[in-house]
Design a protein around this motif. Structure first.
Motif, PDB file in Angstrom:
ATOM      1  N   VAL A  99       0.680  -1.189  -0.133  1.00 27.96           N
ATOM      2  CA  VAL A  99       0.059   0.002  -0.055  1.00 27.96           C
ATOM      3  C   VAL A  99       0.872   0.990  -0.003  1.00 27.96           C
ATOM      4  CG1 VAL A  99      -2.098  -1.173   1.094  1.00 27.96           C
ATOM      5  CG2 VAL A  99      -0.181   0.263   2.462  1.00 27.96           C
ATOM      6  N   LEU A 100       2.000   1.110   0.341  1.00 26.83           N
ATOM      7  CA  LEU A 100       2.724   2.219   0.422  1.00 26.83           C
ATOM      8  C   LEU A 100       4.519   1.824   0.140  1.00 26.83           C
ATOM      9  CD1 LEU A 100       3.365   5.130   0.904  1.00 26.83           C
ATOM     10  CD2 LEU A 100       4.062   4.723   3.295  1.00 26.83           C
ATOM     11  N   ASP A 101       4.993   2.556  -1.031  1.00 29.94           N
ATOM     12  CA  ASP A 101       6.391   2.148  -1.469  1.00 29.94           C
ATOM     13  C   ASP A 101       6.837   3.500  -1.878  1.00 29.94           C
ATOM     14  OD1 ASP A 101       8.806   1.210  -2.236  1.00 29.94           O
ATOM     15  OD2 ASP A 101       8.028  -0.455  -3.420  1.00 29.94           O
ATOM     16  N   GLN A 102       7.710   4.148  -1.002  1.00 24.25           N
ATOM     17  CA  GLN A 102       8.253   5.497  -1.303  1.00 24.25           C
ATOM     18  C   GLN A 102       9.700   5.231  -0.806  1.00 24.25           C
ATOM     19  OE1 GLN A 102       6.176   8.963  -1.150  1.00 24.25           O
ATOM     20  NE2 GLN A 102       6.164   7.587  -2.764  1.00 24.25           N
ATOM     21  N   VAL A 128      -4.391  19.104   4.917  1.00 30.41           N
ATOM     22  CA  VAL A 128      -3.223  19.860   4.843  1.00 30.41           C
ATOM     23  C   VAL A 128      -2.861  20.711   6.090  1.00 30.41           C
ATOM     24  CG1 VAL A 128      -1.661  21.483   3.761  1.00 30.41           C
ATOM     25  CG2 VAL A 128      -3.165  20.057   2.270  1.00 30.41           C
ATOM     26  N   ALA A 162       2.941  20.213   5.927  1.00 27.48           N
ATOM     27  CA  ALA A 162       2.555  18.535   6.164  1.00 27.48           C
ATOM     28  C   ALA A 162       1.001  18.281   5.561  1.00 27.48           C
ATOM     29  CB  ALA A 162       2.282  18.345   7.881  1.00 27.48           C
ATOM     30  N   ALA A 163       0.978  16.763   5.290  1.00 26.81           N
ATOM     31  CA  ALA A 163      -0.207  16.746   4.732  1.00 26.81           C
ATOM     32  C   ALA A 163      -0.575  15.268   5.259  1.00 26.81           C
ATOM     33  CB  ALA A 163      -0.317  16.663   3.051  1.00 26.81           C
ATOM     34  N   MET A 214      -2.529  11.810   4.294  1.00 23.60           N
ATOM     35  CA  MET A 214      -3.054  10.972   3.081  1.00 23.60           C
ATOM     36  C   MET A 214      -3.588   9.740   3.137  1.00 23.60           C
ATOM     37  SD  MET A 214      -0.024  12.939   0.673  1.00 23.60           S
ATOM     38  CE  MET A 214       1.409  12.475   1.534  1.00 23.60           C
ATOM     39  N   PRO A 215      -4.951   9.658   2.960  1.00 26.71           N
ATOM     40  CA  PRO A 215      -5.415   8.288   3.012  1.00 26.71           C
ATOM     41  C   PRO A 215      -4.882   7.693   1.728  1.00 26.71           C
ATOM     42  CG  PRO A 215      -7.109  10.004   2.784  1.00 26.71           C
ATOM     43  CD  PRO A 215      -5.975  10.710   2.639  1.00 26.71           C
ATOM     44  N   LEU A 216      -4.227   6.397   2.036  1.00 28.06           N
ATOM     45  CA  LEU A 216      -3.574   5.641   1.105  1.00 28.06           C
ATOM     46  C   LEU A 216      -4.579   4.576   0.414  1.00 28.06           C
ATOM     47  CD1 LEU A 216      -0.456   4.451   3.017  1.00 28.06           C
ATOM     48  CD2 LEU A 216      -0.612   6.383   1.116  1.00 28.06           C
ATOM     49  N   ALA A 217      -4.243   3.918  -0.645  1.00 25.94           N
ATOM     50  CA  ALA A 217      -5.260   3.038  -1.281  1.00 25.94           C
ATOM     51  C   ALA A 217      -5.189   1.616  -0.516  1.00 25.94           C
ATOM     52  CB  ALA A 217      -4.711   2.713  -2.834  1.00 25.94           C
ATOM     53  N   LEU A 247      -1.059   8.259   5.435  1.00 24.11           N
ATOM     54  CA  LEU A 247       0.476   8.515   5.565  1.00 24.11           C
ATOM     55  C   LEU A 247       0.369   9.937   5.983  1.00 24.11           C
ATOM     56  CD1 LEU A 247       3.598   8.078   5.103  1.00 24.11           C
ATOM     57  CD2 LEU A 247       3.092   9.205   2.841  1.00 24.11           C
ATOM     58  N   SER A 271       2.943  13.137   5.757  1.00 28.94           N
ATOM     59  CA  SER A 271       4.287  13.475   5.309  1.00 28.94           C
ATOM     60  C   SER A 271       4.287  14.939   5.625  1.00 28.94           C
ATOM     61  CB  SER A 271       4.189  13.207   3.632  1.00 28.94           C
ATOM     62  OG  SER A 271       5.381  13.468   3.093  1.00 28.94           O
ATOM     63  N   ALA A 272       5.719  15.172   5.980  1.00 31.76           N
ATOM     64  CA  ALA A 272       6.033  16.750   6.389  1.00 31.76           C
ATOM     65  C   ALA A 272       7.527  17.146   5.905  1.00 31.76           C
ATOM     66  CB  ALA A 272       5.734  16.988   7.950  1.00 31.76           C
ATOM     67  N   VAL A 273       7.625  18.328   5.725  1.00 31.24           N
ATOM     68  CA  VAL A 273       9.071  18.739   5.433  1.00 31.24           C
ATOM     69  C   VAL A 273       9.224  20.023   6.534  1.00 31.24           C
ATOM     70  CG1 VAL A 273       9.285  17.955   3.314  1.00 31.24           C
ATOM     71  CG2 VAL A 273       8.408  20.304   3.448  1.00 31.24           C
ATOM     72  N   ASP A 330      -0.396   2.979  -7.487  1.00 29.58           N
ATOM     73  CA  ASP A 330      -1.056   3.241  -6.258  1.00 29.58           C
ATOM     74  C   ASP A 330      -0.121   3.682  -5.179  1.00 29.58           C
ATOM     75  OD1 ASP A 330      -3.700   4.127  -6.587  1.00 29.58           O
ATOM     76  OD2 ASP A 330      -4.517   2.042  -6.202  1.00 29.58           O
ATOM     77  N   ALA A 331       0.577   2.506  -4.688  1.00 31.05           N
ATOM     78  CA  ALA A 331       1.547   2.532  -3.566  1.00 31.05           C
ATOM     79  C   ALA A 331       2.763   3.495  -3.692  1.00 31.05           C
ATOM     80  CB  ALA A 331       2.229   1.210  -3.433  1.00 31.05           C
ATOM     81  N   ARG A 332       2.929   4.031  -5.206  1.00 31.60           N
ATOM     82  CA  ARG A 332       3.933   4.802  -5.054  1.00 31.60           C
ATOM     83  C   ARG A 332       3.460   6.450  -5.238  1.00 31.60           C
ATOM     84  NH1 ARG A 332       5.280   0.153  -6.620  1.00 31.60           N
ATOM     85  NH2 ARG A 332       7.770  -0.595  -6.465  1.00 31.60           N
ATOM     86  N   PRO A 369       1.135   8.638  -2.777  1.00 35.05           N
ATOM     87  CA  PRO A 369       0.463   8.627  -1.363  1.00 35.05           C
ATOM     88  C   PRO A 369      -0.658   9.787  -1.457  1.00 35.05           C
ATOM     89  CG  PRO A 369       2.824   9.068  -1.178  1.00 35.05           C
ATOM     90  CD  PRO A 369       2.659   8.656  -2.421  1.00 35.05           C
ATOM     91  N   PRO A 407      -3.693  11.331  -2.386  1.00 36.76           N
ATOM     92  CA  PRO A 407      -4.946  10.950  -3.150  1.00 36.76           C
ATOM     93  C   PRO A 407      -5.339  11.866  -4.075  1.00 36.76           C
ATOM     94  CG  PRO A 407      -5.277  11.395  -0.629  1.00 36.76           C
ATOM     95  CD  PRO A 407      -3.871  11.676  -0.866  1.00 36.76           C
ATOM     96  N   ARG A 419      -3.714  10.501  -7.154  1.00 34.30           N
ATOM     97  CA  ARG A 419      -4.193   9.301  -7.608  1.00 34.30           C
ATOM     98  C   ARG A 419      -5.349   9.605  -8.503  1.00 34.30           C
ATOM     99  NH1 ARG A 419      -2.861   7.323  -2.294  1.00 34.30           N
ATOM    100  NH2 ARG A 419      -5.260   7.243  -1.722  1.00 34.30           N
ATOM    101  N   ALA A 467      10.881   3.686  -6.530  1.00 38.17           N
ATOM    102  CA  ALA A 467       9.815   4.230  -5.690  1.00 38.17           C
ATOM    103  C   ALA A 467      10.042   5.677  -5.269  1.00 38.17           C
ATOM    104  CB  ALA A 467       9.579   3.201  -4.352  1.00 38.17           C
ATOM    105  N   SER A 503      10.468   9.340  -4.458  1.00 35.67           N
ATOM    106  CA  SER A 503       9.472  10.305  -4.217  1.00 35.67           C
ATOM    107  C   SER A 503       9.907  11.784  -3.843  1.00 35.67           C
ATOM    108  CB  SER A 503       8.641   9.796  -2.851  1.00 35.67           C
ATOM    109  OG  SER A 503       9.607   9.806  -1.890  1.00 35.67           O
ATOM    110  N   ILE A 543       3.109  16.735  -1.083  1.00 33.63           N
ATOM    111  CA  ILE A 543       2.469  17.847  -0.079  1.00 33.63           C
ATOM    112  C   ILE A 543       1.564  18.978  -0.966  1.00 33.63           C
ATOM    113  CG2 ILE A 543       2.570  19.161   1.992  1.00 33.63           C
ATOM    114  CD1 ILE A 543       4.902  17.384   2.834  1.00 33.63           C
ATOM    115  N   GLU A 556      -1.590  18.095  -2.454  1.00 36.52           N
ATOM    116  CA  GLU A 556      -2.956  17.976  -1.453  1.00 36.52           C
ATOM    117  C   GLU A 556      -3.272  19.315  -1.172  1.00 36.52           C
ATOM    118  OE1 GLU A 556      -4.921  15.152  -0.051  1.00 36.52           O
ATOM    119  OE2 GLU A 556      -3.486  14.759  -1.875  1.00 36.52           O
TER     120      GLU A 556
END
Lengths: 257, 224
Positions: free
Chosen positions: A172-175, A218, A223-224, A226-229, A234, A236-238, B76-78, B80, B82, B85, B201, B203, B209, B212
């Motif tokens: 579900v997540l690969d980053q 957001v 930062a955000a 994010m609902p994953l598939a 997730l 995520s922030a910088v 999808d997995a790559r 995040p 929405p 996507r 993968a 990113s 961010i 979104e």
């Protein structure tokens, strides 16, 4: 310490934690093994939860080192793993890069909170970090990873960090994040980090998200959520530095409760 | 293979809806991160080597005949975000429609039936290249070039940047696009034997961010 090898290639060290429900509403830790730089300590837990601290007993990882951490939470376990201090990736005498592999497995009816302190990529270091998470359909996870690029006022080292999360066998997540000298072009540009020196993510997996997906949002520009598939979200922030990164991640997480 | 077919598929005027998307440039302009040709170049370079490379590998793998469902799940997995996507599927649906009309193929029909809301755009791009008799390398080139030309054209409209400067950015990225396209084909060939897990993968945090934030704006010039 006797199993730690310090061959020319650097230090090879591993740590293992196995947690399972003790049948009385608590969590037992039948395996708690560390070596060399990776020392593990059980600390006071709360309620059903067992707590483990990863204590850095040597500096590193240095160039050429290879650390492996394997954590398994079996049915009924509630396990929280933290670290006593930030991990500092340093250059070694060895020209080779360092590797740090984290493998987390969570079974049905178990919960793992993997909350280590920041990873700091010191100037001249070269580290490849992989975090691979395998969750059963009914498992719960809270995972935080934070990277700080360089100590104060220092150019960062080379850091490649890959995070892969599978739920019930499905990814579900690969980053992968690459930064520092020699990273793919544009990593610090307007699409990548734009001069920010701290970057982090939190992964939250809850089976109930399958029926009621979390809302995305957001949070304060950096930062955000994010609902994953899949039944996961997730954050995520910088941020300019590690402190502000933690504030962003914590603040954004509140929206999921 | 027909070289002219490559020009048709790569043409920015190919009616697949790409002109409505800025590839994250609109959010970066608003945030003050793209202000001129130099920052546009850094943006495009970062996008090229992250989501651009991932998309190119997916497109090349689809062009080699890898299962679209497996590639779509990997995409999808790559992705995040929405918002990204949704944008990728919308673009995939529009490209499916255009490609089926241009190069009718049972594979495009099948992906349309399997993904009524659209498959990720790079999956469809690879299948469109296949239907047009093009190679995996062609699919990778189309994907990579589109990934940088979209933001470059958008910034001309968003900032009033001189179109000559924007085109200069694309020309300066040409060698990196060449290398990335060759590497994407090598990766795609490994996907054929080892599965989608070997896809990169890479990113770009601010792309995700920013996407979104952008999706929440009440008024915007571009869809993404």
């Amino acid at each position: 310490m006797d199993r730690v090898t310090t061959a020319p290639g650097g230090v090879r060290a591993s740590a293992r934690v196995l947690a399972r429900g003790d049948g009385r509403g608590g969590t037992a830790l039948p395996v708690l093994e560390g070596e060399g730089p990776l020392a593990l300590r059980r600390t006071r837990g709360s309620g059903a939860e067992a707590r483990v601290m990863l204590v850095g007993a040597m500096s590193g990882p240095l160039g050429g080192d290879h650390f492996t951490v394997d954590v398994q939470a079996r049915s009924g376990a509630r396990l929280r793993v933290g670290s006593a201090a930030a991990t500092l990736a340093l250059p070694g005498q060895d020209k080779a890069g360092a590797r740090y592999d984290v493998r987390l497995t969570v079974d049905d009816g178990a919960e793992l909170c993997w909350l280590p302190e920041q990873l700091i990529s010191a100037g001249g270091s070269d580290l490849r970090l992989t975090t691979s998470v395998d969750l059963a359909a009914g498992a719960r996870l809270l995972l935080r990873e934070e990277q700080v690029l360089g100590r104060a006022g220092e150019e960062p080292g080379r850091l490649t960090s890959r995070l892969t999360v599978r739920i019930d066998g499905r990814c579900v997540l690969d980053q992968e994040l690459g930064c520092g000298p020699g990273a793919p072009g544009g990593w610090d540009g307007p699409a990548g980090l734009a001069g920010h020196r701290a970057v982090g993510q939190v992964v939250v997996v809850r089976p109930e998200f399958a029926d009621r997906p979390p809302a995305g949002c957001v949070y304060e520009e950096g930062a955000a959520v994010m609902p994953l598939a899949g039944p996961a979200a997730l954050v995520s922030a910088v941020a300019p530095d590690g402190l502000r990164l933690r504030r962003l991640l914590d603040g954004a997480l509140v929206s999921l409760d | 293979m027909s070289r002219a077919a490559l020009l048709v598929l790569a043409d920015g005027r190919f009616p697949a809806g790409g002109h409505a998307h800025s590839g994250g440039a609109e959010a970066a302009v608003r945030a003050g991160r793209i202000t001129d040709a130099a920052s546009l170049e850094a943006f495009c370079r970062g996008r090229l080597h992250t989501s651009g490379v991932v998309a190119a590998c997916v497109a090349a793998a689809a062009a080699l005949g890898v299962d679209p469902g497996e590639l779509d799940r990997a995409a999808d997995a790559r992705t995040p975000s929405p918002a990204l996507r949704v944008a990728a599927r919308r673009l995939g649906r529009q490209l499916t429609r255009a490609a089926r009309a241009t190069w009718p193929s049972p594979e495009l029909d099948a992906v349309a039936a399997l993904f009524p809301k659209g498959a990720h755009q790079p999956v469809v791009l690879g299948l469109a290249a296949r239907a047009a008799g093009l190679t995996a390398l062609d699919a990778a080139y189309c994907s990579l070039y589109e990934g940088v030309s979209g933001p470059a054209t958008a910034v001309v409209r968003l900032l009033g940047l001189d179109p000559f400067d924007a085109t200069g950015v694309l020309a300066r990225l040409a060698d990196e696009v060449d290398r990335a396209a060759r590497e994407a084909v090598e990766t795609a060939e490994r996907v054929v034997t080892d599965g989608a897990g070997v896809l990169p993968a890479r990113s770009a945090p601010l792309l995700e961010i920013g996407a979104e934030a952008h999706a929440a704006w009440p008024v915007r010039l571009f869809a993404s």
